[in-house]
Design a protein around this motif. Structure first.
Motif, PDB file in Angstrom:
ATOM      1  N   LEU A  64       9.124 -11.534  -0.143  1.00 18.71           N
ATOM      2  CA  LEU A  64       9.958 -12.459   0.622  1.00 18.71           C
ATOM      3  C   LEU A  64      10.608 -13.392  -0.387  1.00 18.71           C
ATOM      4  CD1 LEU A  64      10.852 -13.400   3.449  1.00 18.71           C
ATOM      5  CD2 LEU A  64       8.947 -15.028   3.392  1.00 18.71           C
ATOM      6  N   GLU A  65      11.942 -13.519  -0.307  1.00 20.90           N
ATOM      7  CA  GLU A  65      12.672 -14.304  -1.291  1.00 20.90           C
ATOM      8  C   GLU A  65      13.724 -15.163  -0.613  1.00 20.90           C
ATOM      9  OE1 GLU A  65      14.876 -13.531  -5.573  1.00 20.90           O
ATOM     10  OE2 GLU A  65      15.119 -12.050  -3.979  1.00 20.90           O
ATOM     11  N   PHE A  66      13.846 -16.397  -1.088  1.00 20.77           N
ATOM     12  CA  PHE A  66      14.915 -17.289  -0.665  1.00 20.77           C
ATOM     13  C   PHE A  66      15.699 -17.710  -1.898  1.00 20.77           C
ATOM     14  CE2 PHE A  66      16.346 -21.716  -0.580  1.00 20.77           C
ATOM     15  CZ  PHE A  66      17.330 -21.630   0.397  1.00 20.77           C
ATOM     16  N   VAL A  67      17.037 -17.607  -1.820  1.00 18.00           N
ATOM     17  CA  VAL A  67      17.892 -17.973  -2.951  1.00 18.00           C
ATOM     18  C   VAL A  67      19.078 -18.789  -2.448  1.00 18.00           C
ATOM     19  CG1 VAL A  67      19.225 -17.167  -4.932  1.00 18.00           C
ATOM     20  CG2 VAL A  67      17.288 -15.817  -4.114  1.00 18.00           C
ATOM     21  N   TRP A  68      19.296 -19.936  -3.063  1.00 18.88           N
ATOM     22  CA  TRP A  68      20.533 -20.690  -2.839  1.00 18.88           C
ATOM     23  C   TRP A  68      21.454 -20.428  -4.011  1.00 18.88           C
ATOM     24  CZ3 TRP A  68      22.043 -25.191  -5.856  1.00 18.88           C
ATOM     25  CH2 TRP A  68      23.277 -25.709  -5.457  1.00 18.88           C
ATOM     26  N   ARG A  69      22.669 -19.952  -3.711  1.00 16.81           N
ATOM     27  CA  ARG A  69      23.638 -19.629  -4.739  1.00 16.81           C
ATOM     28  C   ARG A  69      24.846 -20.555  -4.622  1.00 16.81           C
ATOM     29  NH1 ARG A  69      21.922 -14.671  -6.645  1.00 16.81           N
ATOM     30  NH2 ARG A  69      20.910 -13.297  -5.121  1.00 16.81           N
ATOM     31  N   ARG A  70      25.246 -21.112  -5.716  1.00 19.36           N
ATOM     32  CA  ARG A  70      26.484 -21.887  -5.802  1.00 19.36           C
ATOM     33  C   ARG A  70      27.417 -21.107  -6.713  1.00 19.36           C
ATOM     34  NH1 ARG A  70      28.555 -26.515  -8.872  1.00 19.36           N
ATOM     35  NH2 ARG A  70      29.807 -27.842  -7.496  1.00 19.36           N
ATOM     36  N   THR A  71      28.414 -20.457  -6.101  1.00 21.98           N
ATOM     37  CA  THR A  71      29.285 -19.534  -6.822  1.00 21.98           C
ATOM     38  C   THR A  71      30.587 -20.220  -7.219  1.00 21.98           C
ATOM     39  OG1 THR A  71      28.366 -17.649  -5.626  1.00 21.98           O
ATOM     40  CG2 THR A  71      30.462 -17.305  -6.730  1.00 21.98           C
ATOM     41  N   ARG A  72      30.937 -20.067  -8.463  1.00 24.15           N
ATOM     42  CA  ARG A  72      32.181 -20.627  -8.984  1.00 24.15           C
ATOM     43  C   ARG A  72      33.140 -19.484  -9.305  1.00 24.15           C
ATOM     44  NH1 ARG A  72      31.850 -23.342 -14.707  1.00 24.15           N
ATOM     45  NH2 ARG A  72      31.860 -21.140 -15.282  1.00 24.15           N
ATOM     46  N   SER A  73      34.310 -19.507  -8.658  1.00 27.26           N
ATOM     47  CA  SER A  73      35.347 -18.510  -8.909  1.00 27.26           C
ATOM     48  C   SER A  73      36.427 -19.141  -9.773  1.00 27.26           C
ATOM     49  CB  SER A  73      35.959 -18.019  -7.593  1.00 27.26           C
ATOM     50  OG  SER A  73      34.968 -17.437  -6.766  1.00 27.26           O
ATOM     51  N   THR A  74      36.757 -18.506 -10.867  1.00 26.40           N
ATOM     52  CA  THR A  74      37.746 -19.027 -11.808  1.00 26.40           C
ATOM     53  C   THR A  74      38.858 -18.009 -11.987  1.00 26.40           C
ATOM     54  OG1 THR A  74      36.010 -20.232 -12.981  1.00 26.40           O
ATOM     55  CG2 THR A  74      38.115 -19.965 -14.115  1.00 26.40           C
ATOM     56  N   ASN A  75      40.121 -18.455 -11.752  1.00 26.30           N
ATOM     57  CA  ASN A  75      41.301 -17.620 -11.974  1.00 26.30           C
ATOM     58  C   ASN A  75      42.068 -18.187 -13.164  1.00 26.30           C
ATOM     59  OD1 ASN A  75      40.571 -16.212  -9.674  1.00 26.30           O
ATOM     60  ND2 ASN A  75      41.974 -17.329  -8.353  1.00 26.30           N
ATOM     61  N   VAL A  76      42.239 -17.410 -14.175  1.00 29.40           N
ATOM     62  CA  VAL A  76      42.959 -17.841 -15.379  1.00 29.40           C
ATOM     63  C   VAL A  76      44.181 -16.950 -15.567  1.00 29.40           C
ATOM     64  CG1 VAL A  76      42.806 -18.185 -17.869  1.00 29.40           C
ATOM     65  CG2 VAL A  76      40.815 -18.645 -16.435  1.00 29.40           C
ATOM     66  N   TYR A  77      45.403 -17.590 -15.542  1.00 27.67           N
ATOM     67  CA  TYR A  77      46.658 -16.883 -15.736  1.00 27.67           C
ATOM     68  C   TYR A  77      47.115 -17.060 -17.182  1.00 27.67           C
ATOM     69  CZ  TYR A  77      46.900 -16.742 -10.631  1.00 27.67           C
ATOM     70  OH  TYR A  77      46.628 -16.518  -9.311  1.00 27.67           O
ATOM     71  N   SER A  78      47.656 -16.021 -17.736  1.00 26.41           N
ATOM     72  CA  SER A  78      48.125 -16.083 -19.118  1.00 26.41           C
ATOM     73  C   SER A  78      49.314 -15.145 -19.305  1.00 26.41           C
ATOM     74  CB  SER A  78      47.004 -15.704 -20.082  1.00 26.41           C
ATOM     75  OG  SER A  78      46.575 -14.375 -19.854  1.00 26.41           O
ATOM     76  N   ASN A  79      50.044 -15.359 -20.415  1.00 26.61           N
ATOM     77  CA  ASN A  79      51.162 -14.494 -20.796  1.00 26.61           C
ATOM     78  C   ASN A  79      52.219 -14.419 -19.689  1.00 26.61           C
ATOM     79  OD1 ASN A  79      52.603 -12.739 -22.456  1.00 26.61           O
ATOM     80  ND2 ASN A  79      51.527 -10.897 -21.703  1.00 26.61           N
ATOM     81  N   GLY A  80      52.688 -15.587 -19.215  1.00 26.06           N
ATOM     82  CA  GLY A  80      53.727 -15.609 -18.188  1.00 26.06           C
ATOM     83  C   GLY A  80      55.056 -15.054 -18.695  1.00 26.06           C
ATOM     84  N   ARG A  81      55.749 -14.295 -17.839  1.00 24.58           N
ATOM     85  CA  ARG A  81      56.988 -13.633 -18.258  1.00 24.58           C
ATOM     86  C   ARG A  81      57.833 -13.315 -17.030  1.00 24.58           C
ATOM     87  NH1 ARG A  81      52.453 -10.713 -18.599  1.00 24.58           N
ATOM     88  NH2 ARG A  81      52.369  -8.692 -17.534  1.00 24.58           N
ATOM     89  N   ASN A  82      59.083 -12.849 -17.274  1.00 24.18           N
ATOM     90  CA  ASN A  82      60.016 -12.479 -16.187  1.00 24.18           C
ATOM     91  C   ASN A  82      60.098 -13.591 -15.148  1.00 24.18           C
ATOM     92  OD1 ASN A  82      60.413  -9.952 -17.418  1.00 24.18           O
ATOM     93  ND2 ASN A  82      58.709  -9.029 -16.272  1.00 24.18           N
ATOM     94  N   ARG A  83      60.348 -14.773 -15.625  1.00 23.01           N
ATOM     95  CA  ARG A  83      60.384 -15.915 -14.714  1.00 23.01           C
ATOM     96  C   ARG A  83      61.728 -15.992 -13.998  1.00 23.01           C
ATOM     97  NH1 ARG A  83      57.361 -20.682 -18.286  1.00 23.01           N
ATOM     98  NH2 ARG A  83      55.263 -19.778 -18.125  1.00 23.01           N
ATOM     99  N   ASP A  84      61.679 -16.461 -12.740  1.00 24.30           N
ATOM    100  CA  ASP A  84      62.893 -16.710 -11.961  1.00 24.30           C
ATOM    101  C   ASP A  84      62.604 -17.826 -10.968  1.00 24.30           C
ATOM    102  OD1 ASP A  84      61.338 -15.583 -10.024  1.00 24.30           O
ATOM    103  OD2 ASP A  84      62.590 -13.831  -9.686  1.00 24.30           O
ATOM    104  N   SER A  85      63.611 -18.253 -10.250  1.00 24.52           N
ATOM    105  CA  SER A  85      63.443 -19.290  -9.244  1.00 24.52           C
ATOM    106  C   SER A  85      64.207 -18.902  -7.993  1.00 24.52           C
ATOM    107  CB  SER A  85      63.929 -20.648  -9.775  1.00 24.52           C
ATOM    108  OG  SER A  85      65.308 -20.582 -10.129  1.00 24.52           O
ATOM    109  N   VAL A  86      63.702 -19.344  -6.851  1.00 23.02           N
ATOM    110  CA  VAL A  86      64.292 -19.046  -5.551  1.00 23.02           C
ATOM    111  C   VAL A  86      64.511 -20.358  -4.820  1.00 23.02           C
ATOM    112  CG1 VAL A  86      64.002 -17.845  -3.357  1.00 23.02           C
ATOM    113  CG2 VAL A  86      63.184 -16.776  -5.473  1.00 23.02           C
ATOM    114  N   LEU A  87      65.717 -20.530  -4.258  1.00 20.90           N
ATOM    115  CA  LEU A  87      66.030 -21.729  -3.494  1.00 20.90           C
ATOM    116  C   LEU A  87      65.707 -21.481  -2.033  1.00 20.90           C
ATOM    117  CD1 LEU A  87      67.300 -24.586  -3.697  1.00 20.90           C
ATOM    118  CD2 LEU A  87      69.512 -23.526  -3.110  1.00 20.90           C
TER     119      LEU A  87
END
Length: 425
Positions: A271-294
């Motif tokens: 019998l097991e009890f576990v409390w988990r605190r999960t951290r999700s990390t999104n890291v963006y890099s090498n941005g390219r082909n940029r544009d803008s929309v109005l």
């Protein structure tokens, strides 16, 4: 004839007395310990029976060290027993062994003492020696003060390996394990308890050519906004910090569970009890082909979305292991334990779009699944260094958690020395 019979009687009586006259060590085996602070003297006994016999007056009794079989250096001990005549023996005669003080770590040693009875010509007379002609004295090994002499009650303090950024020692790991093995009888039950806090990794994925909005700026007329977009590489990692309690009966299942075995196997539901605190990390890099929309909208300022975003989520797991095995291999040098368990799991996690009536009322959803857990502990006795690894996953909604820790195991009685700055207050 009348004179011959008494002479025969005396002759046979003398032979019988000689046959019954014996000298022997009181025991053939003894176990003793060395002292680190001072020399230590031990007393052993030679026992003699029917020893007052005129025909044995010329025999001498000797006690000597059997050097080829003795594994302790001769400078580390001395034996005190003066060579004496057989007829001078008392019923109990003392042999003194003095061990010199020693605190240096050492393995188990042995001293072998030989008992010999010799006649005037120096020949050994076996007929008057009892059953214990030799004594084996075992000197216990010398271990470090913080060495482990038992693996039943241990506390662990160390670090997790952060496998996301490579093998790095990072974040505190702690655990307390209590193992009481069952007796050597089928059906007998022991107990295992583990309280732990660790970090496990769930996922680490990388994606290419991910489109995202990295900035929003206001238009010139005040009724429109510019959405700035790009293509980038995305690294997604999820890491969980866990606090848990694991309880399991350890059941003897017969021959494979015998303590004499090199490896013992037990049945262990859990019998097991576990409390988990999960951290999700999104890291963006090498941005390219940029544009803008109005697009239509209002924005009086500039909003920039950084290259990194972090989210946290809490989860509570209850695991009931119906099928479980506990494998143990333990001796004076090492302890290896493996737990394998599978069964029913229920998870509770916060509802993302819950209606919150007050700041302390957050809705939770539940999910039922089948889980599998595998854990392994390897502990070296002299240093207490422990390597631990685990993996947990579920069947319907796979969420693998895996981690590796390196820690030092301590006996509970020595745990206070680790926290001496706290306990001394």
């Amino acid at each position: 004839m009348k004179r011959i019979l008494p002479l025969l009687f005396l002759l046979f009586s003398g032979i019988y007395s000689v046959a019954q006259s014996t000298v022997s060590f009181e025991s053939d085996k003894k176990k003793i310990d060395r002292n680190a602070a001072e020399d230590k003297t031990f007393k052993f006994l030679l026992t003699a029976k029917n020893y007052i016999v005129k025909d044995l007056a010329g025999l001498t009794v000797q006690v000597s060290v059997n050097r080829p079989k003795t594994t302790l250096d001769s400078n580390s001990f001395s034996v005190d027993f003066r060579e004496t005549t057989f007829n001078s023996l008392r019923e109990n005669n003392a042999v003194y062994l003095t061990l010199k003080k020693d605190s240096i770590t050492d393995r188990e040693r042995k001293i072998i003492l030989d008992l010999k009875v010799k006649n005037k010509e120096g020949k050994v007379v076996d007929s008057v020696m009892g059953p214990n002609k030799q004594m084996e004295i075992t000197i216990s090994e010398i271990i470090k003060k913080d060495s482990l002499n038992d693996f039943s009650y241990l506390a662990y303090i160390g670090t997790n390996f952060d496998l996301v950024d490579g093998i790095k020692a990072k974040n505190l790991f702690f655990a307390s394990n209590i193992l009481l093995k069952p007796k050597d009888k089928p059906g007998r039950m022991g107990f295992y308890l583990s309280l732990f806090g660790n970090r496990t990794m769930t996922t680490s994925d990388s994606l290419s050519n991910v489109k995202r909005t990295y900035k929003i700026s206001g238009g010139q007329d005040g009724n429109t906004i510019y959405t700035h977009r790009e293509q980038a590489d995305l690294l997604i990692t999820k890491v969980s910090d866990n606090l848990g309690a694991y309880m399991s009966p350890i059941v003897n299942i017969g021959t494979v569970s015998r303590s004499q075995n090199n490896v013992q196997l037990y049945y262990s539901p859990s019998l097991e009890f576990v409390w988990r605190r999960t951290r999700s990390t999104n890291v963006y890099s090498n941005g390219r082909n940029r544009d803008s929309v109005l697009v239509s909208g209002t924005n009086n300022g500039l909003i920039e979305f950084g290259p990194k975003s972090v989210q946290y989520a809490n989860e509570f797991n209850f695991n009931a292991g119906v099928l479980g095995l506990f494998i143990a291999h333990e001796n004076k040098q090492i302890s290896v334990r493996v737990h394998l368990s599978t069964g029913y799991s229920r998870q509770y996690f916060p509802e993302r779009n819950s209606n919150i009536s007050s700041e302390n009322n957050i809705g939770y959803l539940k999910n039922e699944d089948i889980f599998f857990t595998g854990r392994a502990w390897i502990t070296e006795a002299t240093s207490g260094i422990t390597l631990q690894a685990e993996i947990t996953n579920t069947r319907k909604i796979p969420k693998p958690y895996y981690g590796v820790t390196l820690s030092k195991a301590l006996n509970f009685k020595n745990l206070g020395t680790f926290f001496s700055p706290i306990t001394s207050r």
